[in-house]
Design an enzyme around this catalytic site. Structure first.
Site, PDB file in Angstrom:
ATOM      1  N   CYS A 118       0.785  -1.159   0.015  1.00  0.00           N
ATOM      2  CA  CYS A 118       0.151  -0.157  -0.142  1.00  0.00           C
ATOM      3  C   CYS A 118       0.805   1.416  -0.083  1.00  0.00           C
ATOM      4  CB  CYS A 118      -0.899  -0.050   1.246  1.00  0.00           C
ATOM      5  SG  CYS A 118      -2.040   1.596   1.485  1.00  0.00           S
ATOM      6  N   CYS A 121      -0.680   4.432   2.407  1.00  0.00           N
ATOM      7  CA  CYS A 121      -0.724   4.532   3.804  1.00  0.00           C
ATOM      8  C   CYS A 121      -0.266   2.912   4.184  1.00  0.00           C
ATOM      9  CB  CYS A 121      -2.271   5.233   4.329  1.00  0.00           C
ATOM     10  SG  CYS A 121      -3.462   4.061   3.499  1.00  0.00           S
ATOM     11  N   SER A 122      -1.245   2.287   4.529  1.00  0.00           N
ATOM     12  CA  SER A 122      -0.676   0.884   4.966  1.00  0.00           C
ATOM     13  C   SER A 122      -1.970   0.191   5.013  1.00  0.00           C
ATOM     14  CB  SER A 122      -0.301   1.140   6.517  1.00  0.00           C
ATOM     15  OG  SER A 122      -1.281   1.402   7.318  1.00  0.00           O
ATOM     16  N   CYS A 123      -3.013  -0.046   4.132  1.00  0.00           N
ATOM     17  CA  CYS A 123      -4.000  -0.926   3.968  1.00  0.00           C
ATOM     18  C   CYS A 123      -3.470  -2.235   3.768  1.00  0.00           C
ATOM     19  CB  CYS A 123      -4.693  -0.476   2.617  1.00  0.00           C
ATOM     20  SG  CYS A 123      -5.187   1.348   2.548  1.00  0.00           S
TER      21      CYS A 123
END
Lengths: 214, 100, 109
Positions: A118, A121-123
């Site tokens: 991702c 962000c940090s999905c």
């Protein structure tokens, strides 16, 4: 990035791959979190005890859930097909609730290797793999996985042959991704539970493959 | 809003010049790829980011891009692909491959 | 072309820091509070509002804060914007929380 000088900021250079709090930073984080929680409870927006219960809820998912899905797909072709078609419904068949909008399962085979990242962000499929590892949320992984995935995989010790197609999935919006790794060689006599025990988090992100069974 | 595209369609990503919260990364803008599948319709994150939960929903697609189309110096197989989700309003039809 | 400072796909960066870190209590609190504020009964803060928070609070802050610090700082900004509380009220709550820490610093030996 030119035009003004970040002179006060040179200790944290632009290429810092992962910002980690030191002890003082963690205490500061704890104080902030306590202050915020206290305010929200005072305002009646969160009931006392609710944060504790929510922490218990988010602590419980983990790699075992993803591994259970993978092992079932390895032993049951019809399940595998349903899983590839609709990950969320297939997970629900095993009693595993996917909190995210949809789960897309991508399958590795002799010709294809899949990698999930991702960049924005940090999905991450938290409801079946738990929290993402620190390196997954690092600047270095987010920046490089989409541009030089083969070099990134080599850093994880995985050399993808040039005749294998690499698919990189940037989970940037409403879908979440799970890699269905290849069933390991030598595991023919193993039960579904024994197979599940071989499936690691990294295999389901795509930075690793399931090791052959000795 | 009905989905304008379907699997197999070639699309180009627009540069909408929007400030604020958007989910279309810079590295795919002005690039062309192929719709892999429809993903349903979702509230627009650009609306959600400012607290507007009233819709409308926007069709979402998975789009595949050849890595060699994204990065000039790409090292790997010519078949390597980047797959990403894009909302309808960021896409426009693209000419078929090879048609210029 | 608009490009946020968080939009780093394709940027040059060093080696992947292949480390595993513990998930700390305060970090779990941050995630839990955000989940509760965004749940179906409260609907006070969507994930996209949280993201907008850390995508707009400034690049220096974004680059120097850790992942969960970014999230709590963004959450606080959005809650102040929504007038759930004021910065002064938060500062008072922080002072109270700090006072609970300072009389007995954690023993680390």
């Amino acid at each position: 990035m030119s035009g003004h000088d970040h002179t006060h900021d040179h200790d944290h250079d632009a290429h810092e791959p992962l910002v980690i709090e030191d002890e003082a930073g963690n205490i500061e984080g704890q104080i902030l979190a306590d202050a915020l929680q206290t305010l929200l409870v005072e305002r009646g927006l969160i009931a006392p005890g609710e944060v504790r219960r929510e922490i218990e809820r988010i602590e419980s998912p983990g790699v075992h859930l993803g591994a259970k899905i993978v092992a079932r797909a390895w032993v049951d072709d019809a399940y595998r097909e349903r899983l590839l078609k609709d990950g969320k419904s297939a997970a629900a068949e095993l009693g595993i609730g996917v909190g995210e909008a949809q789960l897309i399962v991508v399958e590795n085979d002799a010709e294809t290797h899949n990698l999930v990242c991702c960049t924005l962000c940090s999905c991450y499929p938290r409801s079946i793999l738990g929290q993402p590892p620190a390196w997954y949320i690092s600047k270095a992984y987010r920046a490089r996985a989409v541009r030089e995935p083969r070099a990134v995989l080599e850093e994880f010790g995985l050399a993808v042959p040039d005749d294998v197609r690499l698919l990189v999935h940037d989970s940037n919006a409403d879908m979440r991704y799970l890699v269905l790794p290849r069933r390991p060689e030598g595991g023919e006599g193993l039960s579904e539970d024994q197979l599940a025990a071989l499936v690691t988090r990294d295999c389901m992100i795509g930075v690793s493959v399931v090791a052959p069974v000795a | 809003m009905k989905p304008r595209f379907d699997a197999g369609d070639r699309v180009s990503v627009l540069e909408l010049g929007k400030a604020g919260h958007i989910r279309t990364p810079f590295y795919v803008r002005h690039k062309s790829g192929v719709v892999l599948r429809r993903c349903g319709a979702f509230l627009n994150p650009e609306d959600l980011s400012v607290g507007n939960v009233g819709g409308p929903v926007v069709p979402l697609y998975r789009v595949g891009f050849a890595m060699t189309d994204l990065w000039d110096e790409y090292r790997g197989s010519p078949a390597d692909m980047l797959c990403i989700e894009l909302y309808d309003h960021w896409l426009t039809p693209a000419a078929p491959e090879g048609a210029g | 072309m608009t490009r946020g400072y968080h939009d780093i796909g394709g940027d040059a960066a060093g080696p992947i820091p292949i480390v595993e870190l513990p998930w700390l209590h305060w970090e779990k609190q941050v995630e839990a509070i955000r989940n509760l504020l965004g749940d179906g009964t409260r609907r006070m803060m969507s994930l996209d509002e949280l993201r907008r928070g850390f995508e707009s609070f400034g690049e220096d802050k974004y680059r120097t804060l850790s992942f969960y610090r970014r999230r709590i700082e963004a959450m606080i900004d959005v809650l102040i914007e929504k007038e759930v509380f004021t910065r002064e009220e938060l500062d008072a709550a922080i002072a109270d929380a700090r006072a609970r820490w300072e009389p007995s610093p954690p023993c680390r030996s």
